[in-house]
Design an enzyme around this catalytic site. Structure first.
Site, mmCIF file in Angstrom:
data_model
loop_
_atom_site.group_PDB
_atom_site.id
_atom_site.type_symbol
_atom_site.label_atom_id
_atom_site.label_comp_id
_atom_site.label_asym_id
_atom_site.label_seq_id
_atom_site.Cartn_x
_atom_site.Cartn_y
_atom_site.Cartn_z
ATOM 1 N N ASP A 139 47.425 -10.605 47.021
ATOM 2 C CA ASP A 139 48.234 -11.563 47.776
ATOM 3 C C ASP A 139 49.392 -10.879 48.488
ATOM 4 O O ASP A 139 49.739 -9.745 48.190
ATOM 5 C CB ASP A 139 48.748 -12.672 46.866
ATOM 6 C CG ASP A 139 49.786 -12.190 45.859
ATOM 7 O OD1 ASP A 139 49.682 -11.027 45.416
ATOM 8 O OD2 ASP A 139 50.690 -12.968 45.516
ATOM 9 N N GLU A 140 49.943 -11.594 49.440
ATOM 10 C CA GLU A 140 51.180 -11.201 50.135
ATOM 11 C C GLU A 140 51.138 -9.791 50.715
ATOM 12 O O GLU A 140 52.078 -9.017 50.576
ATOM 13 C CB GLU A 140 52.373 -11.366 49.191
ATOM 14 C CG GLU A 140 52.529 -12.783 48.670
ATOM 15 C CD GLU A 140 53.600 -12.941 47.609
ATOM 16 O OE1 GLU A 140 54.007 -11.927 46.996
ATOM 17 O OE2 GLU A 140 54.022 -14.088 47.382
ATOM 18 N N VAL A 141 50.048 -9.456 51.370
ATOM 19 C CA VAL A 141 49.930 -8.142 52.009
ATOM 20 C C VAL A 141 50.620 -8.208 53.368
ATOM 21 O O VAL A 141 50.231 -9.008 54.219
ATOM 22 C CB VAL A 141 48.453 -7.730 52.166
ATOM 23 C CG1 VAL A 141 48.358 -6.364 52.834
ATOM 24 C CG2 VAL A 141 47.760 -7.711 50.815
ATOM 25 N N HIS B 236 51.740 -5.133 46.476
ATOM 26 C CA HIS B 236 52.877 -4.981 45.568
ATOM 27 C C HIS B 236 52.822 -3.641 44.848
ATOM 28 O O HIS B 236 52.676 -3.569 43.633
ATOM 29 C CB HIS B 236 52.894 -6.140 44.566
ATOM 30 C CG HIS B 236 53.084 -7.470 45.202
ATOM 31 N ND1 HIS B 236 54.303 -7.899 45.680
ATOM 32 C CD2 HIS B 236 52.197 -8.458 45.477
ATOM 33 C CE1 HIS B 236 54.178 -9.103 46.201
ATOM 34 N NE2 HIS B 236 52.901 -9.465 46.102
#
Length: 146
Positions: A82-84, A22
């Site tokens: 997270d969420e890579v 992010h």
């Protein structure tokens, strides 16, 4: 004033820098910071997560975290993780070639490589950290106080 107010009321303020995924807003200011992946980046753009193959990126992160830990006396920083979007990393031929040279087999291992370097930076700043569950699920060895 906010940190002092929170501390006086028994609240610990923990800053979060959710890296490497992010970080799109950082890319405009930092050349080669993000991974180039035309059409596969964040929000369908051309850039995705931090590029873990660029050594100077860790210098930027070290400077940022050194400043942040001096401003937030609570002893913790949230490092995200997270969420890579691995598909962006996979689309960057230079990054994939670098991975092969380094013996990094897959993108979970690439994220672990990045996170290990980041955790080392935080360790040298004598700060504890918080991460999202994905880091643990990917098999990274994290400190018990995380």
């Amino acid at each position: 004033r906010l940190i002092s107010f929170a501390e006086n009321h028994g609240i610990l303020v923990v800053p979060e820098f959710d890296t490497p995924g992010h970080t799109l807003s950082w890319g405009a200011a930092l050349e080669n910071f993000l991974t180039y992946c035309p059409g596969l980046g964040t929000f369908g753009g051309d850039y995705g997560p931090i590029n873990p193959s660029v050594d100077t990126n860790y210098q930027v992160l070290q400077k940022l975290l050194a400043e942040v830990t001096s401003l937030f006396p609570g002893g913790f920083v949230h490092l995200g993780g997270d969420e890579v979007p691995f598909k962006c990393w996979a689309a960057n031929k230079d990054l994939v070639a670098w991975m092969k040279k380094q013996g990094i087999q897959n993108f979970n291992d690439l994220e672990s490589y990045y996170e290990e370097k980041l955790l080392d930076i935080v360790h040298h700043l004598n700060t504890s950290y918080v991460v999202w569950e994905e880091i643990f699920n990917n098999g990274l060895h994290i400190q018990p106080d995380t």
